[in-house]
Design an enzyme around this catalytic site. Structure first.
Site, mmCIF file in Angstrom:
data_model
loop_
_atom_site.group_PDB
_atom_site.id
_atom_site.type_symbol
_atom_site.label_atom_id
_atom_site.label_comp_id
_atom_site.label_asym_id
_atom_site.label_seq_id
_atom_site.Cartn_x
_atom_site.Cartn_y
_atom_site.Cartn_z
ATOM 1 N N SER A 16 48.077 46.134 32.666
ATOM 2 C CA SER A 16 48.910 45.213 32.581
ATOM 3 C C SER A 16 48.422 43.967 31.855
ATOM 4 O O SER A 16 47.087 43.807 31.977
ATOM 5 C CB SER A 16 49.524 44.977 33.959
ATOM 6 O OG SER A 16 48.791 44.229 34.949
ATOM 7 N N ILE A 18 46.942 40.525 30.260
ATOM 8 C CA ILE A 18 45.984 40.228 29.187
ATOM 9 C C ILE A 18 45.180 41.454 28.986
ATOM 10 O O ILE A 18 44.928 42.004 27.723
ATOM 11 C CB ILE A 18 44.836 39.191 29.664
ATOM 12 C CG1 ILE A 18 45.725 37.780 29.533
ATOM 13 C CG2 ILE A 18 43.964 39.127 28.590
ATOM 14 C CD1 ILE A 18 44.909 36.720 30.269
ATOM 15 N N SER A 141 39.062 31.572 34.289
ATOM 16 C CA SER A 141 40.384 30.869 34.149
ATOM 17 C C SER A 141 39.907 29.508 33.776
ATOM 18 O O SER A 141 38.825 29.160 34.082
ATOM 19 C CB SER A 141 40.916 30.862 35.401
ATOM 20 O OG SER A 141 42.108 30.106 35.684
ATOM 21 N N TYR A 154 41.268 30.920 44.788
ATOM 22 C CA TYR A 154 41.070 31.603 43.477
ATOM 23 C C TYR A 154 39.934 30.711 42.457
ATOM 24 O O TYR A 154 39.287 31.315 41.877
ATOM 25 C CB TYR A 154 42.327 31.309 42.714
ATOM 26 C CG TYR A 154 42.655 31.998 41.396
ATOM 27 C CD1 TYR A 154 42.231 33.143 40.950
ATOM 28 C CD2 TYR A 154 42.820 31.053 40.397
ATOM 29 C CE1 TYR A 154 42.576 33.810 39.681
ATOM 30 C CE2 TYR A 154 42.960 31.557 39.113
ATOM 31 C CZ TYR A 154 42.762 32.842 38.582
ATOM 32 O OH TYR A 154 42.716 33.432 37.253
ATOM 33 N N LYS A 158 36.578 31.921 40.822
ATOM 34 C CA LYS A 158 36.308 31.851 39.359
ATOM 35 C C LYS A 158 35.241 30.782 39.034
ATOM 36 O O LYS A 158 34.428 31.080 38.139
ATOM 37 C CB LYS A 158 37.747 31.248 38.725
ATOM 38 C CG LYS A 158 38.780 32.166 38.703
ATOM 39 C CD LYS A 158 38.297 33.284 38.266
ATOM 40 C CE LYS A 158 39.593 34.321 38.030
ATOM 41 N NZ LYS A 158 39.399 35.758 37.303
#
Length: 264
Positions: A16, A18, A141, A154, A158
């Site tokens: 799903s 990207i 990200s 998150y 990252k």
């Protein structure tokens, strides 16, 4: 001729968002594709959308199974005899305040986004070294470069990826290993709906910023361009990309801008 032609490219999180869009775009090149995610049925659908040819193989993968990564890497190599590029795209986001978030949620974010990616990347590294060639394309990200409320775990995971893969690039440049870090901003995917909340349950709701983000097709196009140019890092998105430069030169201003943005 594209540098992608003739390569075998392994894409995680390919069912799903990207990852799916990247698989679809890469299928137009003369390359072999290995598509991974936890959802075998969705992977089969993506394979069919890519043309369903024998140059496309699926390999189900759960990033939380760290101890199985060497076995998974061997299976990937056996598909076409070699792997030239690993696109670390799989991951999960978060939407919750620090004060309300269970430690177990932070553990899950690190297990998937950081440790799972590290374990898989280490598993394929001896193969890259033996071939004197290999390319890690790791999707982090913009949150791997600066922070935003409701995304503490998150952001932490990252940011950690940037530290690890910067060192990977330094230590193994001599072995022909390249690293490209891809930092998307808002992209029209299900990332917000799937994001973990304070108790670990999915948010289920989308947010305006994600809805107004760039398309995953455009994100995939920009990723391929960065891969072909061998970039160290690429920032993909709309006006939120400016946060990179505000963080670097005007960190206090970025702090004020993010707080006023009411991004959820």
């Amino acid at each position: 001729m594209s540098s992608i032609n003739g390569k075998t490219i392994w894409v995680t999180g390919a069912s799903s968002g990207i990852g799916k869009s990247l698989a679809l775009k890469l299928s137009s090149y003369q390359c072999n594709l290995i598509l991974s995610s936890r959802n075998k049925e969705e992977l089969l659908k993506v394979k069919e959308l890519c043309g369903g040819s024998n140059t496309i193989s699926i390999l189900p993968l759960d990033l939380t199974n760290h101890h199985q990564m060497e076995e998974i890497a061997e299976k990937a190599i056996s598909k076409f005899g070699s792997v030239d590029m690993l696109v670390n795209n799989a991951g999960i986001s978060q939407r919750s305040l620090i004060i309300e978030t269970k430690v177990e949620v932070y553990e899950q974010l690190m297990q998937i986004n950081y440790l799972g990616t590290v374990a898989l990347s280490k598993a394929i590294l001896p193969h890259f070294i033996a071939n004197k060639s290999g390319h890690y394309v790791t999707v982090t990200s913009l949150m791997g470069k600066f922070g935003s409320p409701y995304r503490s775990g998150y952001c932490g995971a990252k940011h950690a990826l940037h530290g690890f893969f910067d060192v990977m690039r330094m230590e193994h440049e001599k072995d022909g290993v390249k690293v490209t870090l891809v930092c998307p901003g808002f992209v029209q995917t299900n990332v917000a709906k799937n994001a973990l909340t304070a108790d670990g349950s999915p948010q289920k709701d989308d947010d305006v910023a994600t809805q107004n983000g760039i398309t995953p097709e455009l994100a995939a196009k920009k990723m391929i361009s960065a891969i072909e140019k061998g970039k160290f890092e690429v920032y993909i998105g709309g006006k939120e990309v400016k946060g990179i430069y505000l963080k670097r030169f005007f960190p206090k201003l970025l702090h004020k801008v993010v707080l006023k943005s009411h991004v959820r």
